[in-house]
Enzyme design. Structure first.
Site, PDB file in Angstrom:
ATOM      1  N   LYS A   9       0.781  -1.119  -0.078  1.00 21.61           N
ATOM      2  CA  LYS A   9      -0.089   0.070  -0.122  1.00 21.61           C
ATOM      3  C   LYS A   9       1.023   1.111   0.023  1.00 21.61           C
ATOM      4  O   LYS A   9       2.070   1.255   0.442  1.00 21.61           O
ATOM      5  CB  LYS A   9      -0.995   0.056   1.182  1.00 21.61           C
ATOM      6  N   PRO A 190       5.188   7.914   1.557  1.00 20.94           N
ATOM      7  CA  PRO A 190       5.466   7.510  -0.075  1.00 20.94           C
ATOM      8  C   PRO A 190       6.587   7.026  -0.395  1.00 20.94           C
ATOM      9  O   PRO A 190       7.626   7.499   0.078  1.00 20.94           O
ATOM     10  CB  PRO A 190       5.013   8.574  -0.722  1.00 20.94           C
ATOM     11  N   ASN A 191       6.481   5.908  -1.172  1.00 19.96           N
ATOM     12  CA  ASN A 191       7.971   5.435  -2.000  1.00 19.96           C
ATOM     13  C   ASN A 191       8.888   4.618  -0.980  1.00 19.96           C
ATOM     14  O   ASN A 191       9.946   4.493  -1.141  1.00 19.96           O
ATOM     15  CB  ASN A 191       8.580   6.713  -2.909  1.00 19.96           C
ATOM     16  N   ARG A 192       8.461   4.446   0.190  1.00 15.41           N
ATOM     17  CA  ARG A 192       8.836   3.859   1.314  1.00 15.41           C
ATOM     18  C   ARG A 192      10.012   4.649   1.698  1.00 15.41           C
ATOM     19  O   ARG A 192      10.869   3.980   2.624  1.00 15.41           O
ATOM     20  CB  ARG A 192       9.701   2.333   0.957  1.00 15.41           C
ATOM     21  N   LEU A 193       9.958   5.726   1.687  1.00 15.64           N
ATOM     22  CA  LEU A 193      10.944   6.872   2.535  1.00 15.64           C
ATOM     23  C   LEU A 193      10.223   7.374   3.546  1.00 15.64           C
ATOM     24  O   LEU A 193       9.882   8.388   3.876  1.00 15.64           O
ATOM     25  CB  LEU A 193      11.192   7.889   1.460  1.00 15.64           C
TER      26      LEU A 193
END
Length: 213
Positions: A9, A190-193
């Site tokens: 997600k 977002p973007n796993r950051l």
């Protein structure tokens, strides 16, 4: 077997930035905990994973309920003779983990543990429903028992015994306070950051740093 590779997600509900956080991690925890408590999607904001180290060196994790938190630490209750109780008595350390998916947040707490005063354990024990009090007396927590009926029959006996009297707190049941020396706050991004802010106790002061996700 189900392929889980594509189960993911996007985390985008909030952020955690240095300019907005509290200097004291307990105050930061309080803010997050209140948000979790008021969120209708979270049924038990005080549910936390408690990890201890077993005698074989392997961590063991179970869910318990946080019952109080102060500037000194986080309080929960258990049977001192249980597996977690014995592990705590052996190492006096544990890791607490809160996960609130609806807020895309985690809190990870490393702490030193010690028993709280007996009168405090007494007070909490007698504030519980009588059925919960009897359950604490009935269960030889973590020990092997022959079957479910063993517990049910023991409960019936104690219900009659204490029908018109107060249930005494078992000497081997009470509270621990987890005094933190490291607290990490994790906010999904977002973007796993993801945002990871860690507080580390240095003497009587808390040092704050950002960790890479």
């Amino acid at each position: 077997m189900e392929n889980l590779h594509d189960k993911r997600k996007i985390y985008e509900k909030s952020q955690l930035v240095e300019s907005e956080i509290k200097e004291n991690p307990i105050e930061q925890f309080r803010d997050w905990f209140l948000e979790a408590s008021y969120n209708s999607s979270i049924s038990e904001a005080n549910a936390m994973a408690l990890s201890t180290i077993e005698e074989d060196g392997c961590p063991r994790t179970r869910m318990v309920l946080l019952k109080e938190y102060t500037y000194e630490g986080f309080i929960f209750y258990t049977n001192y003779d249980s597996r977690k109780g014995k592990a705590i008595e052996r190492t006096h350390k544990a890791c607490l983990h809160f996960f609130w998916p609806a807020l895309e947040r985690q809190v990870i707490i490393k702490a030193d543990l010690e028993r709280i005063a007996e009168n405090l354990s007494d007070g909490y024990f007698h504030s519980r429903p009588k059925g919960s009090q009897l359950g604490a007396v009935v269960s030889p927590q973590s020990q092997k028992i022959p079957d479910r009926n063993f517990l049910e029959e023991k409960l019936k006996t104690l219900e009659k015994e204490f029908e018109n009297s107060e249930v005494p707190r078992p000497e081997n049941w009470g509270g621990y306070i987890a005094k933190p020396y490291e607290i990490e706050f994790w906010q999904g991004r977002p973007n796993r950051l993801h945002d990871r802010i860690i507080y580390t106790l240095d003497g009587i002061d808390w040092k704050i740093a950002r960790l890479a996700p």
